[in-house]
Design a protein around this motif. Structure first.
Motif, PDB file in Angstrom:
ATOM      1  N   PRO A  75       4.363  42.388  -1.476  1.00 32.00           N
ATOM      2  CA  PRO A  75       5.020  42.174  -2.770  1.00 32.00           C
ATOM      3  C   PRO A  75       6.530  42.379  -2.684  1.00 32.00           C
ATOM      4  CG  PRO A  75       3.737  44.204  -2.767  1.00 32.00           C
ATOM      5  CD  PRO A  75       3.388  43.476  -1.517  1.00 32.00           C
ATOM      6  N   GLU A  76       6.953  43.280  -1.792  1.00 33.71           N
ATOM      7  CA  GLU A  76       8.390  43.559  -1.694  1.00 33.71           C
ATOM      8  C   GLU A  76       9.146  42.401  -1.060  1.00 33.71           C
ATOM      9  OE1 GLU A  76       6.162  44.677   0.294  1.00 33.71           O
ATOM     10  OE2 GLU A  76       6.919  45.056   2.302  1.00 33.71           O
ATOM     11  N   VAL A  79       9.674  39.963  -4.298  1.00 35.65           N
ATOM     12  CA  VAL A  79      10.506  40.354  -5.433  1.00 35.65           C
ATOM     13  C   VAL A  79      11.970  39.977  -5.203  1.00 35.65           C
ATOM     14  CG1 VAL A  79      11.021  42.711  -4.678  1.00 35.65           C
ATOM     15  CG2 VAL A  79      10.899  42.200  -7.091  1.00 35.65           C
ATOM     16  N   LYS A 332       2.924  48.941   7.862  1.00 38.62           N
ATOM     17  CA  LYS A 332       1.575  48.617   7.396  1.00 38.62           C
ATOM     18  C   LYS A 332       1.049  47.416   8.169  1.00 38.62           C
ATOM     19  CE  LYS A 332       3.901  46.405   3.550  1.00 38.62           C
ATOM     20  NZ  LYS A 332       3.995  46.295   2.106  1.00 38.62           N
ATOM     21  N   GLN A 350      11.167  44.044  11.086  1.00 39.53           N
ATOM     22  CA  GLN A 350      12.589  43.783  10.867  1.00 39.53           C
ATOM     23  C   GLN A 350      13.299  43.643  12.213  1.00 39.53           C
ATOM     24  OE1 GLN A 350      14.371  46.123   7.866  1.00 39.53           O
ATOM     25  NE2 GLN A 350      16.084  44.710   7.765  1.00 39.53           N
ATOM     26  N   ARG A 352      16.630  43.716  14.201  1.00 36.03           N
ATOM     27  CA  ARG A 352      17.946  44.323  13.986  1.00 36.03           C
ATOM     28  C   ARG A 352      18.895  43.918  15.099  1.00 36.03           C
ATOM     29  NH1 ARG A 352      16.899  48.483  10.275  1.00 36.03           N
ATOM     30  NH2 ARG A 352      14.707  48.994  10.219  1.00 36.03           N
TER      31      ARG A 352
END
Lengths: 566, 274
Positions: A75-76, A79, A332, A350, A352
């Protein structure tokens, strides 16, 4: 249907040998034609613009059970990236795992018109096609995962290639698939019991067959069935330091199966398979031997799997690799087993700049793309969304076309990467012709899509027009201009309809779903009895309910293939 | 100082998305320009002036901007979101997402605040004189990036999941806290002066949680480390004694959980393990 005339654009059509010449493209009834009646046709003035065939993406996870689980998991991710509806388009969300409609619109905005979903667990075929039916504009197809299927393993173990071919033919028809996909061949079956295969000669538990035999077997099946694409391979040991050896072995093991210098194997997201070193501390680029090999052989095609420094969601059928990634990142995760067929996993990740490994991964993909001399052998992908969302393709194009853009990235990466990477020493800059090859023509050719990726007479009128003037702009000095032009196509034309104008979707028709209707009747009847019996033994789904009927597809586009098996 | 006063013209039935009520949006704007700012009432796009009475007051002194919002604001959400400077004073109860992602400035609530107070904030201060709801300083659903700086002071009680996935900053609760305070916390500090319902610091990787009141139990994935006479919080000592637990071992975490000894005699069996 109206006719179109695209006037005075700089046309890049590598499959027909057109390299930036000013010419007109005529379209009638969704096809490219010799000429149209200028008085009746709608004229598009493309002077000072680049005209290319519609983009083709050979490998992007855009639909299916695993992608949908990724949506639920993040969900993040949604958004921060919301698209409101317009009179033409639906609303949607998602940055790295966009919703189906948004996927279609975003590809179209970049001038892409054909996208291949590369990993469909055969059992999840219905779900995959349901999501395809909700993916507008694009023509699409999907590759069923066959490298760990029990039937395949059993047939190959007994060296019954022709029966295996009949099974694969049935499977392609039943799941409405397009090519044979292998993910960590043998490893996924082993993962069902908590194990993995160490290398290409490590036997699969309970079957006693090695990944080498699976790759060779399915490569032979591919040739027997005359499939348009080669086998599409995600190598063993993917994502582990030192795996370039396995990648080289995988390419070598089918060398003798090549005929007339044609490709027989596609190594996908090669970046993840080109790691050197013994562990993450001694991690290094293993591209050199791979580049040498690919430059010297014609039976291999690759795609990049370019890393983009961003927050993304990794998802592959390679369950053991995803578990490793979970252990590395602590994020997760989802991992799942698909009965007798395959497995899958999802982990948000992510990339980096300041991480040595991540920036080396960026460098590895760039080295592959820039040092493999023939652009027809390597294609632009990010393995969406594993190394970055597909919306970053324009950025990657600007990196490929501009040394200046690459140097700008290198200024901000990990210092150790700067010492080890080959990228600072490379002067090569892609021309627009090369870009047209790696983003459309090469991919269409590798996929065997005869009506895609070019603008010759009779081709589908899938055309992308970019507001970029190669005569007045120094492309290598203006990476931002290039990126912006490829981000928002001036026009995207799909089957002769204008679907995007100035980067906005103006029309959202439904695209086709390609699948292979493989003709191997006799062999199939022979195996059907065995299949029925085995389905009762192995599956939760009955043999009769397993196949996806053709009317399940919104716009079915079967491609007839005549197999060599009787 | 410029003071801009807002008061709702009527009671709101549907939620009002008032992201524009921030000093950043009001700065260098005339009263009529402020009244033209957009807000959403349900799915209707409105102008700020349609929903609120707006008045201005100028006092001598600094050039800073203060916004005072008074009335029933329980349906008004996202006030002060992403603000970087200035001050907001709220007289009354306020709705969800107050000061979400704020980076600086100060918000004072003379009343209660609902859920998601100061979620994902990076800096600044929020002070609530009453109670706050669930998910104070929390991360967005599914995210592991919660509060990343700043300070939240709550004089009343807080709900569940305060400081979820917190990375930096300070939360001080003078009253009681619900369950899962500091869940999935990475760093930062939480002080709860009252009681805590339990499961503090579940899944925590780092940071510090201090509970001065009663707790029913400590999660079994925490291990007792020591008994400390006092604990330092923001440089100031908080008198104890405290049991110090480390965890959460499920995530190989190195978080510190201080539980006051005196109100928690039922935890004395842990001392045998020291």
């Amino acid at each position: 249907m109206t006719s179109l005339l695209i006037k005075n654009g700089f046309v890049f059509d590598p499959l027909n040998g057109v390299n930036g010449e000013k010419m007109d493209i005529a379209v009638e009834n969704g096809k490219i034609v010799e000429k149209v009646n200028e008085a009746e046709a709608k004229i598009i003035d493309a002077s000072g613009m680049v005209v290319m065939p519609g983009g083709v993406d050979i490998h992007a996870h855009i639909v299916g059970a695993k992608v949908n689980s990724g949506r639920l998991l993040r969900p993040e991710d949604h958004v921060k990236d919301v698209e409101p509806k317009t009179p033409v388009t639906r609303s949607g969300v998602g940055y790295s795992v966009p919703s189906t409609f948004t996927t279609g619109y975003r590809y179209a905005r970049m001038g892409y018109t054909t996208v291949m979903d590369p990993a469909m667990p055969p059992l999840k075929a219905r779900h995959t096609h349901e999501e395809f039916n909700d993916t507008p504009i694009l023509d699409k197809a999907t590759y069923p995962l066959l490298g760990d299927c029990w039937f395949v393993l059993e047939y190959l173990k007994q060296d019954r290639i022709e029966e295996c071919a009949a099974y694969v033919a049935w499977m392609l028809k039943a799941t409405k698939g397009y090519a044979i996909k292998l993910v960590n061949p043998g490893g996924l079956e082993a993962w069902g019991f908590g194990g993995n295969v160490r290398d290409i000669d490590d036997p699969v538990p309970n079957f006693g067959i090695t990944p080498r035999e699976i790759v060779r077997g399915l490569c032979k099946v591919n040739t027997l069935l005359n499939l348009p694409h080669t086998i599409h391979v995600h190598t063993n040991n993917l994502g582990k330091p030192g795996n370039y050896v396995t990648t080289l072995e995988t390419m070598r093991c089918v060398e003798d199966l090549a005929r007339d210098g044609k490709p027989v194997i596609h190594i996908t997201h090669c970046q993840f398979s080109a790691f050197a070193g013994d562990d993450w501390r001694t991690f290094d680029s293993g591209t050199e031997p791979i580049i040498k090999y690919v430059n010297a052989h014609s039976h291999v095609t690759l795609d990049m799997g370019q890393v983009v420094f961003t927050d993304t969601t990794t998802m592959t059928a390679d369950g053991p690799f995803q578990f490793l990634l979970y252990e590395l990142s602590g994020n997760k995760w989802v991992n799942s087993d698909v009965e007798t067929e395959t497995c899958s996993g999802i982990v948000p990740f992510q990339y980096r700049r300041k991480s040595f490994v991540h920036s080396m991964q960026w460098s590895i993909a760039m080295e592959l793309a820039l040092l493999i001399q023939d652009p027809w052998k390597i294609f632009l992908t990010t393995d969406h969304p594993n190394a970055g969302p597909f919306t970053h393709y324009p950025r990657i194009i600007s990196w490929l076309m501009s040394r200046k853009a690459r140097e700008k990235i290198l200024e901000r990466v990990n210092k150790k990467t700067l010492r080890k990477s080959l990228v600072p020493t490379i002067d090569r800059e892609y021309t627009l012709h090369d870009i047209a090859v790696v983003t459309r023509a090469g991919q269409a050719k590798a996929l065997g899509l005869k009506s895609k990726g070019h603008l010759g007479i009779g081709a589908d009128a899938d055309i992308a027009i970019y507001a970029l003037n190669p005569e007045t702009t120094d492309l290598s000095r203006k990476p931002a201009t290039v990126r912006k032009a490829f981000e928002r196509a001036a026009y995207t034309i799909k089957d002769g309809n204008i679907v995007v104008k100035n980067g906005e979707v103006v029309n959202a028709p439904m695209g086709r779903t390609f699948w292979l209707n493989v003709d191997a009747p006799k062999a199939e009847i022979e195996i059907s009895k065995i299949l029925q019996q085995k389905f009762a033994e192995y599956y939760t789904v009955s043999y009769q309910n397993y196949p996806v009927p053709e009317d399940y597809l919104a716009v079915s586009a079967p491609i007839h293939v005549k197999a060599e098996v009787e | 100082m410029t003071i801009i006063k807002l008061a709702p013209k009527r009671a709101f039935k549907t939620p009002v998305n008032a992201q524009t009520i921030t000093p950043d949006a009001f700065q260098e704007k005339t009263m009529s320009e402020i009244a033209e700012l957009h807000v959403w009432e349900g799915n209707r796009r409105r102008k700020l002036g349609e929903l609120f009475h707006i008045s201005e007051e100028k006092t001598a002194g600094s050039e800073s901007l203060r916004i005072e919002v008074s009335g029933d604001l329980r349906k008004v959400r996202w006030i002060g979101a992403k603000m970087t400077t200035g001050e907001i004073i709220i007289n009354g109860d306020v709705g969800m997402h107050l000061g979400e992602e704020m980076e600086g400035g100060k918000i004072t609530v003379n009343g209660n605040a609902e859920a998601w107070l100061g979620s994902m904030m990076h800096g600044g201060t929020i002070e609530v004189k009453g109670n706050a709801g669930d998910y104070v300083a929390s991360a967005y659903r599914g995210s592991t990036r919660g509060m990343n700086g700043g300070k939240i002071i709550i004089h009343g009680n807080v709900g569940n999941d305060a400081g979820n996935a917190m990375r930096k900053g300070v939360i001080i609760v003078h009253g009681n806290a619900g369950q899962f305070a500091g869940v999935n916390m990475h760093d930062g500090a939480i002080l709860i002066k009252g009681n805590c319902e339990g499961r503090m610091g579940a899944d925590m990787h780092g940071g510090k949680i201090v509970v001065c009141g009663h707790v029913k139990s400590v999660l079994p994935s925490f291990t007792i480390e020591a008994v400390r006479k006092r604990v330092k919080f923001e440089g100031e000592p908080v008198e104890g004694p405290f049991y110090l637990f480390l965890g959460d071992l499920n995530t190989k975490g190195k978080g510190k959980l201080f539980i006051a000894k005196n109100p928690n005699q039922h935890l004395s069996f842990y001392e045998k393990l020291l």
